[in-house]
Write a protein that holds these residues in place. Structure first.
Motif, PDB file in Angstrom:
ATOM      1  N   ALA A  24       0.834  -1.202   0.000  1.00 10.87           N
ATOM      2  CA  ALA A  24       0.000   0.000   0.000  1.00 10.87           C
ATOM      3  C   ALA A  24       0.875   1.260   0.000  1.00 10.87           C
ATOM      4  O   ALA A  24       0.588   2.233  -0.711  1.00 10.87           O
ATOM      5  CB  ALA A  24      -0.930  -0.006   1.214  1.00 10.87           C
ATOM      6  N   TYR A  25       1.951   1.238   0.809  1.00 12.97           N
ATOM      7  CA  TYR A  25       2.872   2.376   0.810  1.00 12.97           C
ATOM      8  C   TYR A  25       3.438   2.586  -0.592  1.00 12.97           C
ATOM      9  O   TYR A  25       3.504   3.714  -1.094  1.00 12.97           O
ATOM     10  CB  TYR A  25       4.006   2.134   1.798  1.00 12.97           C
ATOM     11  CG  TYR A  25       5.068   3.215   1.761  1.00 12.97           C
ATOM     12  CD1 TYR A  25       5.050   4.263   2.670  1.00 12.97           C
ATOM     13  CD2 TYR A  25       6.071   3.208   0.794  1.00 12.97           C
ATOM     14  CE1 TYR A  25       6.008   5.268   2.626  1.00 12.97           C
ATOM     15  CE2 TYR A  25       7.025   4.204   0.733  1.00 12.97           C
ATOM     16  CZ  TYR A  25       6.983   5.231   1.651  1.00 12.97           C
ATOM     17  OH  TYR A  25       7.926   6.221   1.589  1.00 12.97           O
ATOM     18  N   TRP A  26       3.857   1.491  -1.212  1.00 10.26           N
ATOM     19  CA  TRP A  26       4.460   1.581  -2.542  1.00 10.26           C
ATOM     20  C   TRP A  26       3.464   2.126  -3.550  1.00 10.26           C
ATOM     21  O   TRP A  26       3.787   3.002  -4.352  1.00 10.26           O
ATOM     22  CB  TRP A  26       4.979   0.199  -2.951  1.00 10.26           C
ATOM     23  CG  TRP A  26       5.705   0.170  -4.258  1.00 10.26           C
ATOM     24  CD1 TRP A  26       6.680   1.023  -4.679  1.00 10.26           C
ATOM     25  CD2 TRP A  26       5.503  -0.764  -5.327  1.00 10.26           C
ATOM     26  NE1 TRP A  26       7.122   0.669  -5.942  1.00 10.26           N
ATOM     27  CE2 TRP A  26       6.413  -0.430  -6.352  1.00 10.26           C
ATOM     28  CE3 TRP A  26       4.665  -1.864  -5.501  1.00 10.26           C
ATOM     29  CZ2 TRP A  26       6.496  -1.157  -7.544  1.00 10.26           C
ATOM     30  CZ3 TRP A  26       4.754  -2.597  -6.679  1.00 10.26           C
ATOM     31  CH2 TRP A  26       5.662  -2.237  -7.693  1.00 10.26           C
ATOM     32  N   ARG A  27       2.226   1.640  -3.507  1.00 12.70           N
ATOM     33  CA  ARG A  27       1.218   2.150  -4.430  1.00 12.70           C
ATOM     34  C   ARG A  27       0.946   3.634  -4.189  1.00 12.70           C
ATOM     35  O   ARG A  27       0.796   4.414  -5.136  1.00 12.70           O
ATOM     36  CB  ARG A  27      -0.086   1.350  -4.275  1.00 12.70           C
ATOM     37  CG  ARG A  27      -0.010  -0.043  -4.896  1.00 12.70           C
ATOM     38  CD  ARG A  27      -1.366  -0.739  -4.891  1.00 12.70           C
ATOM     39  NE  ARG A  27      -1.766  -1.212  -3.565  1.00 12.70           N
ATOM     40  CZ  ARG A  27      -2.876  -0.824  -2.942  1.00 12.70           C
ATOM     41  NH1 ARG A  27      -3.698   0.035  -3.520  1.00 12.70           N
ATOM     42  NH2 ARG A  27      -3.171  -1.310  -1.748  1.00 12.70           N
ATOM     43  N   ALA A  28       0.919   4.021  -2.906  1.00 12.89           N
ATOM     44  CA  ALA A  28       0.680   5.432  -2.594  1.00 12.89           C
ATOM     45  C   ALA A  28       1.814   6.300  -3.122  1.00 12.89           C
ATOM     46  O   ALA A  28       1.579   7.386  -3.690  1.00 12.89           O
ATOM     47  CB  ALA A  28       0.526   5.613  -1.091  1.00 12.89           C
ATOM     48  N   ALA A  29       3.054   5.850  -2.940  1.00  9.46           N
ATOM     49  CA  ALA A  29       4.200   6.618  -3.422  1.00  9.46           C
ATOM     50  C   ALA A  29       4.176   6.717  -4.941  1.00  9.46           C
ATOM     51  O   ALA A  29       4.478   7.773  -5.520  1.00  9.46           O
ATOM     52  CB  ALA A  29       5.495   5.980  -2.939  1.00  9.46           C
ATOM     53  N   ASN A  30       3.799   5.627  -5.615  1.00 11.51           N
ATOM     54  CA  ASN A  30       3.723   5.669  -7.073  1.00 11.51           C
ATOM     55  C   ASN A  30       2.600   6.592  -7.538  1.00 11.51           C
ATOM     56  O   ASN A  30       2.748   7.328  -8.524  1.00 11.51           O
ATOM     57  CB  ASN A  30       3.513   4.257  -7.624  1.00 11.51           C
ATOM     58  CG  ASN A  30       4.760   3.402  -7.516  1.00 11.51           C
ATOM     59  OD1 ASN A  30       5.871   3.918  -7.397  1.00 11.51           O
ATOM     60  ND2 ASN A  30       4.585   2.087  -7.536  1.00 11.51           N
ATOM     61  N   TYR A  31       1.488   6.554  -6.837  1.00  9.83           N
ATOM     62  CA  TYR A  31       0.387   7.454  -7.183  1.00  9.83           C
ATOM     63  C   TYR A  31       0.816   8.909  -7.046  1.00  9.83           C
ATOM     64  O   TYR A  31       0.563   9.739  -7.942  1.00  9.83           O
ATOM     65  CB  TYR A  31      -0.816   7.167  -6.272  1.00  9.83           C
ATOM     66  CG  TYR A  31      -2.013   8.039  -6.571  1.00  9.83           C
ATOM     67  CD1 TYR A  31      -2.912   7.686  -7.563  1.00  9.83           C
ATOM     68  CD2 TYR A  31      -2.235   9.222  -5.865  1.00  9.83           C
ATOM     69  CE1 TYR A  31      -4.013   8.488  -7.845  1.00  9.83           C
ATOM     70  CE2 TYR A  31      -3.320  10.034  -6.140  1.00  9.83           C
ATOM     71  CZ  TYR A  31      -4.207   9.669  -7.142  1.00  9.83           C
ATOM     72  OH  TYR A  31      -5.290  10.472  -7.434  1.00  9.83           O
ATOM     73  N   LEU A  32       1.464   9.226  -5.944  1.00  9.69           N
ATOM     74  CA  LEU A  32       1.932  10.597  -5.744  1.00  9.69           C
ATOM     75  C   LEU A  32       2.960  10.990  -6.802  1.00  9.69           C
ATOM     76  O   LEU A  32       3.022  12.156  -7.215  1.00  9.69           O
ATOM     77  CB  LEU A  32       2.536  10.741  -4.351  1.00  9.69           C
ATOM     78  CG  LEU A  32       1.566  10.604  -3.167  1.00  9.69           C
ATOM     79  CD1 LEU A  32       2.335  10.553  -1.853  1.00  9.69           C
ATOM     80  CD2 LEU A  32       0.571  11.758  -3.157  1.00  9.69           C
ATOM     81  N   THR A  33       3.763  10.043  -7.240  1.00 12.87           N
ATOM     82  CA  THR A  33       4.764  10.315  -8.263  1.00 12.87           C
ATOM     83  C   THR A  33       4.102  10.663  -9.587  1.00 12.87           C
ATOM     84  O   THR A  33       4.437  11.667 -10.230  1.00 12.87           O
ATOM     85  CB  THR A  33       5.696   9.104  -8.425  1.00 12.87           C
ATOM     86  OG1 THR A  33       6.358   8.844  -7.187  1.00 12.87           O
ATOM     87  CG2 THR A  33       6.728   9.347  -9.512  1.00 12.87           C
ATOM     88  N   VAL A  34       3.153   9.835 -10.012  1.00 12.60           N
ATOM     89  CA  VAL A  34       2.455  10.094 -11.272  1.00 12.60           C
ATOM     90  C   VAL A  34       1.676  11.404 -11.171  1.00 12.60           C
ATOM     91  O   VAL A  34       1.659  12.214 -12.113  1.00 12.60           O
ATOM     92  CB  VAL A  34       1.521   8.926 -11.619  1.00 12.60           C
ATOM     93  CG1 VAL A  34       0.798   9.196 -12.942  1.00 12.60           C
ATOM     94  CG2 VAL A  34       2.304   7.620 -11.719  1.00 12.60           C
TER      95      VAL A  34
END
Length: 799
Positions: A24-34
């Motif tokens: 979930a952390y990884w998905r959140a970080a990727n979402y914020l990146t995009v």
């Protein structure tokens, strides 16, 4: 093929809940990146994505970012589990949005930027500011908390990492190296830094080579070579590589957790062994490293317009462009963003859900607030010894002879001794410490060396504080990393070859400049260069070693960052050295020769001269120097000697001439005060150089540098500069000055050509005859004429 014994030993490291949280952390970080790359508005997709929600100019680098966030997530796990002191060096710094995402999820970004809170409005601002006018850069710049490596120019991450680890026994530096970056010469040499890291008193570096396969538009070498060859390469460098590869998120999380645990276990075992006294003294340890192979643009669009994107170079920057002209791309962008399921990651207010916040470390253990990544927080002033015991006794100008850098070496020895317990001072250089006459350092420390030491070796030791490697890039990177984490140092280098690090100098200067506008960044110690074995003293070498142009590169930087000092003798060099070691947020360049030379100023006189940076040498003037017929100016040790020799000739043959001698030790004084803090006011400049008299200026480097610094001055048209004109060979020291017209005879000829009172005296013919005699003598005898070799300033000739 994976060696599963190395990557998946033991049972699963992650429980079901841990796996869900870290993913979930990884998905959140990727979402914020995009989101940072693409969105102006609608940050949580609370409504269907429309074109007006998207930035008109799409800038940034997606391809490396998901790998960076993946590593960040797993480092957070290690920190929480082991209470580890870790900083993150991001070699692929162009993945800046990924690093910002990590700091935002940790809460640090909002703490440092209260106008960007952890809610929907804060996320909107976070997205809008990225690569946007008035916002933040696209790279991991100083604005990113936890960063000490900008990464705009690739190649410096690993040397920065080792520089940060030296003398930091509790610190672990996780250094991510992109496979494109790994192709640079600077990075290739930096792998050898492990031969200088002592686990007894240094920290550890965990290199993480990120193989995502592609650069901007080409495959990368290390991603394409056979795996056994890749493994052998790093075994040959002295590492034990641990491999993690794949693309299924759940399996990759499990593998990464296992490998991280294994690597950290090896690091701890090496350190405990070295620090227990049972090992670490006779052999260099084999440190672990991680090779992470994941798709470029991982979790992004698989294909765009029917062309492969994820796992290919098309994912490098912005996979979906031209949204205004292609509605299908807008649809793909929304699908991509929603694939991370943001409704599960952020609460109704727009803050990260508690499950995500639980995965991040607390307080100062967060990588984004680790004080080592804001080194000014840890910086303590050096203990600086008294200069007096090191000063050369100068009873009158020219009354003593000394080697300036040898005198400096004695002072640096005592600086090293005074800071031995704190271990916060190092000297770096490319195999030139002794050559540059700084060998007195070896009375209190050795060269750092973790390889085999033979009985006949000298000044090699496990605990050495001098770092030498024949790679200027690595020396620069080590020192930058050392300074950025709160310590002090000096870089000694041959003048001609400091050019190798021109780009690194440029990047560090930009870092300092940007940091000054960031209120939470604390000042770091200045980057200090000693450039010696300079252009005018190359007896053993020749044209290849003759280039004084680094100063010109430095002058391109903002005035408040750069200082350039040209001490004319040993005592002024001592004073300048003492000064630069006390400064911060500067780049100080000192140019000084190492050959025996006449000494001009007592220590007290040197202090006074260095304080002003420029001044009239009354003892060298002649006649009515208050109303001079000519101003003889000089900057640099050899130009000073040649100027004084020319003055002596003029005084003997033209006693009626009024001569003023001006010596410049701080080159920046020549600029107007409104341009540089050290610059002279127009009034003070005119008082020194007059408004209408000829100025014959003997300068260490390229003549146009002086013109560049003085072109705004009223008397600029009358300034005639002699310096290096790209003429050189293997020849005598004095012949180098003759080849470039900097010698005493050419200086006298310049005066004759420009001072009406000097015409018709016969001195011009005498000078031309002397030049012919010199030409014939050195070719017959292989050394300079006796009158040159035996020249000295005659005190009784002072007018």
């Amino acid at each position: 093929m994976l060696d599963h014994a190395e990557t998946q030993s033991g049972s699963n490291r992650l429980s079901g809940r841990e796996l869900e949280q870290i993913d979930a952390y990884w998905r959140a970080a990727n979402y914020l990146t995009v989101g940072q790359i693409y969105l102006l508005d609608n940050p949580l997709l609370r409504e269907p994505l429309r074109l007006e929600h998207v930035k008109p100019r799409l800038l940034g680098h997606w391809g490396t970012s998901p790998g960076l966030t993946f590593i960040y997530a797993h480092l957070n796990r290690i920190i929480r589990m082991q209470d580890a002191d870790i900083i993150y060096i991001c070699g692929p710094g162009h993945g800046g949005p990924a690093m910002v995402a990590g700091t935002y999820l940790e809460g640090t970004y909002s703490e440092l930027n209260p106008d960007i809170p952890l809610n929907e409005e804060g996320m909107r601002k976070l997205f809008r500011q990225f690569s946007f006018p008035g916002g933040i850069p696209s790279h991991a710049a100083p604005e990113v908390p936890g960063s000490i490596n900008e990464g705009g120019e690739l190649g410096y991450a690993l040397s920065h990492a080792y520089g940060a680890a030296f003398d930091n026994p509790d610190l672990i530096v996780a250094c991510v190296i992109g496979d494109g970056e790994a192709e640079t010469g600077a990075l290739a040499a930096a792998w050898h830094s492990n031969k200088f890291l002592n686990p007894r008193h240094d920290g550890a570096v965990l290199p993480i080579l990120h193989l995502n396969g592609y650069k901007i538009a080409n495959p990368t070498i290390l991603a394409r070579i056979p795996e056994d060859e890749l493994r052998s390469l790093f075994v040959g460098y002295g590492y034990r590589p641990l491999f993690v590869e794949g693309e299924d998120p759940a399996a990759m999380h499990e593998r990464m957790a296992a490998v991280m645990d294994e690597a950290m276990g090896e690091i701890r075992a090496i350190q405990e062994d070295a620090r227990s006294g049972t090992g670490g003294e006779t052999a260099r340890p084999v440190w672990p490293m991680i090779v992470l192979r994941s798709p470029k643009g991982w979790t992004g669009p698989k294909e765009v317009d029917g062309l492969k994107t994820e796992g290919f170079w098309r994912a490098h920057q912005v996979p979906l462009a031209g949204l205004a002209d292609n509605p299908e791309h807008l649809k793909l962008l929304e699908e991509w963003l929603r694939s991370y399921r943001p409704e599960e990651l952020f609460d109704d207010a727009g803050a990260p859900v508690s499950e995500i916040r639980e995965t991040t470390p607390d307080g100062m253990r967060r990588m984004s607030v680790n004080p080592h990544a804001n080194g000014g927080l840890l910086r303590k002033s050096l203990e600086i010894p008294d200069l007096k015991p090191h000063a050369v006794a100068v009873s009158h100008p020219g009354g003593a002879e000394a080697q300036a850098t040898r005198v400096m070496g004695g002072f640096l020895r005592e600086v090293m001794r005074a800071n031995e317990i704190s271990r916060n001072f190092r000297v770096v250089g490319p195999d030139e410490t002794a050559s540059n006459r700084l060998q007195d350092l070896f009375e209190v420390t050795e060269r750092a060396w973790m390889e085999k030491i033979l009985p006949e070796d000298v000044h090699l030791g496990r605990d050495g504080r001098v770092l030498e490697i024949l790679s200027e890039h690595t020396c620069q990177g080590w020192l930058e990393g050392y300074l950025l984490t709160g310590r002090h140092g000096f870089f000694s280098c041959y003048e001609a070859f400091i050019h190798i690090i021109d780009s690194m100098f440029n990047q560090h200067a930009k870092w300092l400049d940007a940091s000054r506008d960031i209120p939470w960044r604390r000042p770091i110690s200045s980057l200090n260069y000693l450039l010696t074995s300079h252009v005018w003293q190359q007896d053993h070498n020749g044209f290849s070693h003759q280039d004084p142009g680094f100063v010109d590169v430095a002058l391109n930087k903002k005035a408040d960052i750069v200082r350039v000092y040209l001490p004319p003798d040993a005592n002024t060099l001592l004073c300048i050295t003492d000064h630069v070691l006390r400064t911060w947020d500067r780049i100080n360049i000192i140019v000084a020769g190492k050959a025996p030379s006449w000494q001009w100023l007592s220590l007290d006189a040197a202090k006074a001269h260095c304080k002003t940076g420029i001044g009239v040498w009354d003892w060298a003037c002649h006649g009515n120097s208050a109303d001079p017929d000519v101003v003889m100016a000089c900057a640099g040790d050899v130009p000073t000697v040649e100027t004084l020799a020319a003055v002596q000739i003029l005084k003997e043959h033209m006693p009626q001439l009024n001569i003023r001698v001006v010596n410049v030790v701080d080159l920046m004084t020549l600029q107007p005060r409104e341009v540089h803090p050290h610059g002279l006011s127009d009034r003070d400049f005119n008082a020194l150089f007059t408004t209408d008299r000829p100025v014959v200026f003997a300068y260490h480097g390229y003549p146009w540098t002086i013109h560049r610094l003085t072109y705004r001055r009223r008397n600029h048209a009358n300034i005639h500069v002699r310096g290096y004109n790209e003429e050189g060979t293997t020849t005598t020291p004095f012949d180098m000055t003759v080849l470039n017209g900097l010698d005493r005879f050419h200086l006298v000829l310049t005066v004759i050509d420009r001072v009406p009172q000097a015409a018709g005296t016969g001195l011009k013919q005498l000078m031309e005859t002397k030049l012919l005699e010199h030409h014939d003598y050195i070719r017959a005898h292989g050394q300079d004429m006796p009158e040159v070799r035996g020249w000295r300033w005659e005190a009784e000739a002072v007018g």
